[in-house]
Design a protein around this motif. Structure first.
Motif: not given
Ligand code: NAD
Length: 306
Positions: A217-219, A232-249
Motif C-alpha cells: 500500500x505504501x508503494x 520505496x520498497x520496490x526501489x529498496x529491492x533494486x538497491x539491495x536490502x543488504x545495502x539498505x541495511x548497511x546504509x541505515x547502520x
C-alpha cells in the motif's frame, strides 16, 4: 594541470554499482580498469556489460562499432596495482562499511600516482570520514551515482580539503559522462537528494515494520501520487536490502539515535536470503514484480464512469 581531464578511471569493486559506473564511463569514452577481490565478480561484470551493450544497441543508443569500442575500453584486473596504473581518477565502490572503505582508500593512496583523484560512491559516508590516513586529501570528494546505466543523475559533494582544481576536473568528468550533477557544496551525511530518499526510506520502513501499513500500500500510494514506476520498497529491492541495511547502520553509527537502526523485520528478510532483485526476491518476486501490473496498482479495476 589546467587543461587536464579525466581520461582513464579505475573502478574498485565490481558489484551492483561498480559495473554500472564502469559501463557508463566506457560508453562515454573513458578508458576503464575494473578491480575486485572476487574474480567471479569480474566475470559477472563482463556478462552484465555485454547485456547492457546489447540493450543499448537494440534501443539505437549505440551502433555496432560504438558498442565494440565501448566494450574494448573496459579491462578487468585481479591486481589492484595494475588496475590503478595511469588512472586519472579512482572510484571506490566497495560495501558501505567505513573501516573497509578507509582501508581501500589507504591502499589506493599508496599505489596510485600522486595526481590521481580519489572518490567514493558511498551512499552516506562523508569522504572526510574516509580520508583520515590518505595523503592526497585535496584530491578527494564524494560521488553518488544513482543507476548510471539508466539514470542521468549523480550527486557530488566536496569536503573541507577538496581543491578547486579537483572540483573542476570532477565536474568535467561528470559532464563528459552526460550526467546531471546535484552539487552539495559542503559536507553533510548522505548528500542532498539522497537525504530526501533516506527520509522516505526510514519512514516507510518504520510504518511497515511496526505494523501500521502494508509495504504494498505504501508503494501504491507513492506510485499513484508521484507517477513513478516503483515505490520505496520496490526501489529498496533494486538497491539491495543488504545495502539498505548497511546504509541505515551507517546513519545509526553517526547519530547514535536508535530510530536510525534498520528494523528487525528488514534483517529477517536478509537472513532469509531475500536481498531484492539480485537474489530473485525481496519485498517482491523477480523478474516480474507485482507492482508492474496495473491490476496490482489499482487493487480493483477503476470504476467505469463513462
Ligand atoms: N546498490 C545501489 O543501488 C547503490 C546506489 C548508490 C550507492 N551505492 C553505494 O555503492 C557502494 C557499493 O554498493 P554495491 O551495491 O555496488 O555493493 P555490492 O555489494 O554489490 O558490491 C561491492 C563489491 O565490492 C567488492 N569488494 C569488497 N571488498 C573489496 C576490496 N577490498 N577491494 C575491491 N573490491 C572489494 C565485493 O567483492 C563486491 O563485488 C556502497 O558504498 C553503496 O552504499 C549503492
Amino acid at each position: 594541470m589546467a587543461d587536464k581531464s579525466i581520461k582513464k578511471v579505475a573502478v574498485i569493486g565490481a558489484g551492483v554499482q561498480g559495473v554500472q559506473i564502469a559501463f557508463r564511463s566506457a560508453v562515454y569514452g573513458r578508458e576503464v580498469s575494473v578491480f575486485d577481490i572476487r574474480p567471479d565478480m569480474l566475470k559477472s561484470a563482463d556478462t552484465r556489460v555485454k547485456a547492457w551493450l546489447e540493450e543499448y544497441g537494440k534501443a539505437g543508443r549505440l551502433d555496432g562499432a560504438e558498442s565494440e569500442r565501448a566494450y574494448a575500453r573496459i579491462r578487468y584486473f585481479t591486481s589492484i596495482e595494475q588496475a590503478l596504473e595511469g588512472v586519472d581518477l579512482a572510484i571506490e565502490v566497495v560495501p558501505e562499511k567505513l573501516e573497509l572503505k578507509k582501508q581501500v582508500w589507504e591502499q589506493i593512496d599508496r599505489i596510485a600516482a600522486p595526481e590521481t583523484l580519489l572518490t567514493t560512491n558511498s551512499s552516506s559516508l562523508k569522504s572526510s570520514s574516509i580520508y583520515t590516513n590518505v595523503a592526497r586529501k585535496d584530491r578527494t570528494f564524494n560521488l553518488n551515482f544513482m543507476t548510471p546505466v539508466k539514470d542521468d543523475l549523480v550527486e557530488v559533494m566536496w569536503n573541507d580539503r577538496t581543491s578547486e582544481e579537483t572540483k573542476t576536473l570532477a565536474m568535467g568528468f561528470l559532464n563528459d559522462l552526460k550526467l546531471v550533477p546535484i552539487v552539495t557544496r559542503k559536507e553533510i551525511k548522505g548528500f542532498s537528494h539522497n537525504r530526501v530518499w533516506r527520509a522516505i526510506k526510514k519512514e516507510t520502513l518504520k510504518l511497515w515494520s511496526q505494523g501500521y501499513c502494508d509495504y504494498e500500500d505504501l508503494d501504491r500510494a507513492f506510485m499513484l501520487e508521484f507517477s513513478t514506476a516503483f515505490g520505496p520498497f520496490g526501489l529498496m529491492d533494486i538497491v539491495g536490502l543488504d545495502v539498505i541495511r548497511d546504509i541505515e547502520i551507517s546513519y545509526f553509527n553517526e547519530s547514535g539515535d536508535p530510530t536510525d537502526q534498520p528494523p528487525r523485520a528488514l534483517i529477517e528478510l536478509i537472513e532469509a536470503g531475500k536481498l531484492g532483485v539480485k537474489s530473485g526476491q525481496g519485498f517482491y518476486k523477480y523478474p516480474d514484480p507485482a507492482y508492474r501490473s496495473r491490476d496490482w496498482l489499482y487493487k480493483v479495476p477503476p470504476a467505469d464512469i463513462g
